[in-house]
Design a protein around this motif. Structure first.
Motif, short mmCIF file in Angstrom:
data_model
loop_
_atom_site.label_atom_id
_atom_site.label_comp_id
_atom_site.label_asym_id
_atom_site.label_seq_id
_atom_site.Cartn_x
_atom_site.Cartn_y
_atom_site.Cartn_z
N THR A 256 33.98 26.68 42.88
CA THR A 256 34.07 25.43 43.63
C THR A 256 34.95 25.63 44.85
OG1 THR A 256 36.08 24.54 42.60
CG2 THR A 256 34.01 24.26 41.39
N SER A 257 35.08 24.58 45.65
CA SER A 257 35.92 24.65 46.86
C SER A 257 37.38 24.89 46.51
CB SER A 257 35.78 23.36 47.67
OG SER A 257 36.16 22.24 46.89
N VAL A 258 37.79 24.55 45.29
CA VAL A 258 39.17 24.76 44.85
C VAL A 258 39.56 26.23 44.92
CG1 VAL A 258 40.67 24.71 42.81
CG2 VAL A 258 39.28 22.72 43.39
N ALA A 259 38.58 27.11 44.69
CA ALA A 259 38.86 28.55 44.61
C ALA A 259 38.64 29.29 45.92
CB ALA A 259 37.99 29.17 43.52
N GLU A 260 38.18 28.60 46.95
CA GLU A 260 37.86 29.27 48.20
C GLU A 260 39.10 29.91 48.83
OE1 GLU A 260 35.91 26.49 50.75
OE2 GLU A 260 34.12 26.33 49.48
N GLY A 261 38.96 31.18 49.22
CA GLY A 261 40.04 31.89 49.89
C GLY A 261 41.12 32.42 48.97
N LYS A 262 40.96 32.24 47.66
CA LYS A 262 41.97 32.71 46.72
C LYS A 262 41.50 33.97 46.01
CE LYS A 262 43.51 27.97 45.84
NZ LYS A 262 43.61 26.87 44.85
N PRO A 263 42.41 34.86 45.65
CA PRO A 263 42.01 36.08 44.94
C PRO A 263 41.35 35.77 43.60
CG PRO A 263 44.26 36.25 45.76
CD PRO A 263 43.86 34.83 45.93
N HIS A 264 40.36 36.57 43.25
CA HIS A 264 39.68 36.44 41.96
C HIS A 264 39.83 37.75 41.18
CE1 HIS A 264 37.93 33.04 44.05
NE2 HIS A 264 37.21 32.70 42.99
N SER A 265 39.75 37.65 39.89
CA SER A 265 39.75 38.85 39.05
C SER A 265 38.95 38.56 37.78
CB SER A 265 41.17 39.26 38.68
OG SER A 265 41.20 40.55 38.12
N VAL A 266 38.52 39.61 37.12
CA VAL A 266 37.71 39.48 35.91
C VAL A 266 38.53 39.96 34.71
CG1 VAL A 266 35.61 40.20 34.72
CG2 VAL A 266 35.57 39.80 37.20
N PHE A 267 38.57 39.12 33.67
CA PHE A 267 39.23 39.48 32.42
C PHE A 267 38.26 39.23 31.28
CE2 PHE A 267 42.58 38.19 35.36
CZ PHE A 267 43.51 39.21 35.23
N ASN A 268 37.99 40.27 30.52
CA ASN A 268 37.08 40.15 29.38
C ASN A 268 35.73 39.55 29.78
OD1 ASN A 268 39.03 41.16 27.50
ND2 ASN A 268 40.01 39.15 27.50
N GLY A 269 35.27 39.96 30.96
CA GLY A 269 33.96 39.54 31.41
C GLY A 269 33.89 38.16 32.04
N ARG A 270 35.02 37.50 32.22
CA ARG A 270 35.04 36.16 32.81
C ARG A 270 35.84 36.17 34.11
NH1 ARG A 270 36.84 30.45 29.83
NH2 ARG A 270 35.95 29.06 31.42
N ILE A 271 35.37 35.40 35.10
CA ILE A 271 36.02 35.36 36.41
C ILE A 271 37.14 34.32 36.39
CG2 ILE A 271 35.72 34.96 38.87
CD1 ILE A 271 32.77 35.71 38.52
N TYR A 272 38.27 34.72 36.96
CA TYR A 272 39.42 33.82 37.07
C TYR A 272 39.91 33.80 38.52
CZ TYR A 272 39.70 33.96 31.97
OH TYR A 272 39.43 33.85 30.63
N VAL A 273 40.55 32.69 38.89
CA VAL A 273 41.11 32.55 40.23
C VAL A 273 42.63 32.55 40.13
CG1 VAL A 273 41.01 30.01 40.14
CG2 VAL A 273 41.13 31.17 42.35
N LEU A 274 43.28 33.16 41.12
CA LEU A 274 44.74 33.24 41.13
C LEU A 274 45.32 31.99 41.80
CD1 LEU A 274 47.13 35.18 40.44
CD2 LEU A 274 47.04 35.90 42.84
#
Length: 236
Positions: free
Chosen positions: A125-143
């Motif tokens: 969503t727009s909440v995550a735009e421009g923020k670093p992302h990473s994958v843990f246990n196959g799921r995407i997370y936003v910092l």
């Protein structure tokens, strides 16, 4: 150390133009009514305010919108305030909308000294735009970065003179988080007692987080929307 200040007016004098302020409360429940009024009178402007929402048009943080002291709001809900809407749509007010749980955790992390954390909330969503992302246990997370403020304004039910705090029922809400995340935490309390009079097992915020305490009184404790139902006659 006795942390009492003689008045709310003196307690907020340290707030400066451009400061970031975390304000406790949820809607109008548990808001530091007198500190907000004192800040309005003090006149500090260009403020960034972190709070779940921004009060209503004529009460709570809505008063600081009315006096145009807020430059930016970081909040999760804005639906009860027409002044908020008008200032945002005109470009006068900057708004950062944050999911409610994420906002609470950003403030909590700030108070705990955690600089950032990963969450799945808002990914895609727009909440995550421009923020670093990473994958843990196959799921995407936003910092998400923690929030630490120059000043925190907090409402407590009871305080002792050393700054230990107790909150009452739902008025606790964001207040303990705000108290821990302010570099300068100012508390208004309904009741102030001597150090040692509060049961240690019932203290919600330790005094180490609190720098200033003021006595509150004559609270309005408004209800945003009073909802009642008609009394049903017996046997109807």
């Amino acid at each position: 150390m006795d942390k009492r200040y003689p008045s709310v007016r003196e307690a907020v004098q340290a707030i400066r133009d451009g400061d970031t302020i975390i304000v406790g409360g949820f809607g109008l429940c548990g808001i530091p009514e007198h500190l907000i009024l004192a800040l309005r009178e003090h006149g500090a402007s260009q403020l960034t305010v972190v709070s779940n929402n921004c009060g209503i048009d004529d009460w709570g943080l809505g008063l600081l919108l009315e006096s145009r002291q807020i430059k930016k709001m970081i909040s999760s809900y804005v639906g009860e305030n027409k002044t908020f809407e008008a200032q945002y749509l005109s470009g006068e007010l900057e708004v950062e909308l944050v999911p409610q749980g994420t906002l609470a955790e950003r403030i909590r992390a700030g108070g705990a000294g955690i600089p950032a954390f990963y969450t799945a909330t808002g990914v895609g969503t727009s909440v995550a735009e421009g923020k670093p992302h990473s994958v843990f246990n196959g799921r995407i997370y936003v910092l998400e970065e923690a929030i630490v403020s120059d000043v925190a304004l907090v409402k407590a039910w009871q305080a002792d003179t050393s700054g230990n705090l107790r909150y009452r029922k739902t008025a606790r809400n964001f207040n303990p988080l705000a108290a821990a995340a302010g570099r300068l935490t100012i508390v208004e309390a309904e009741h102030i007692v001597e150090t040692g009079e509060l049961d240690p097992d019932e203290i919600h915020t330790p005094g180490i987080y609190v720098q200033r305490i003021v006595q509150g009184g004559a609270y309005e404790k408004r209800v945003e929307r009073r909802t009642v139902r008609q009394h049903e006659e017996a046997g109807a």
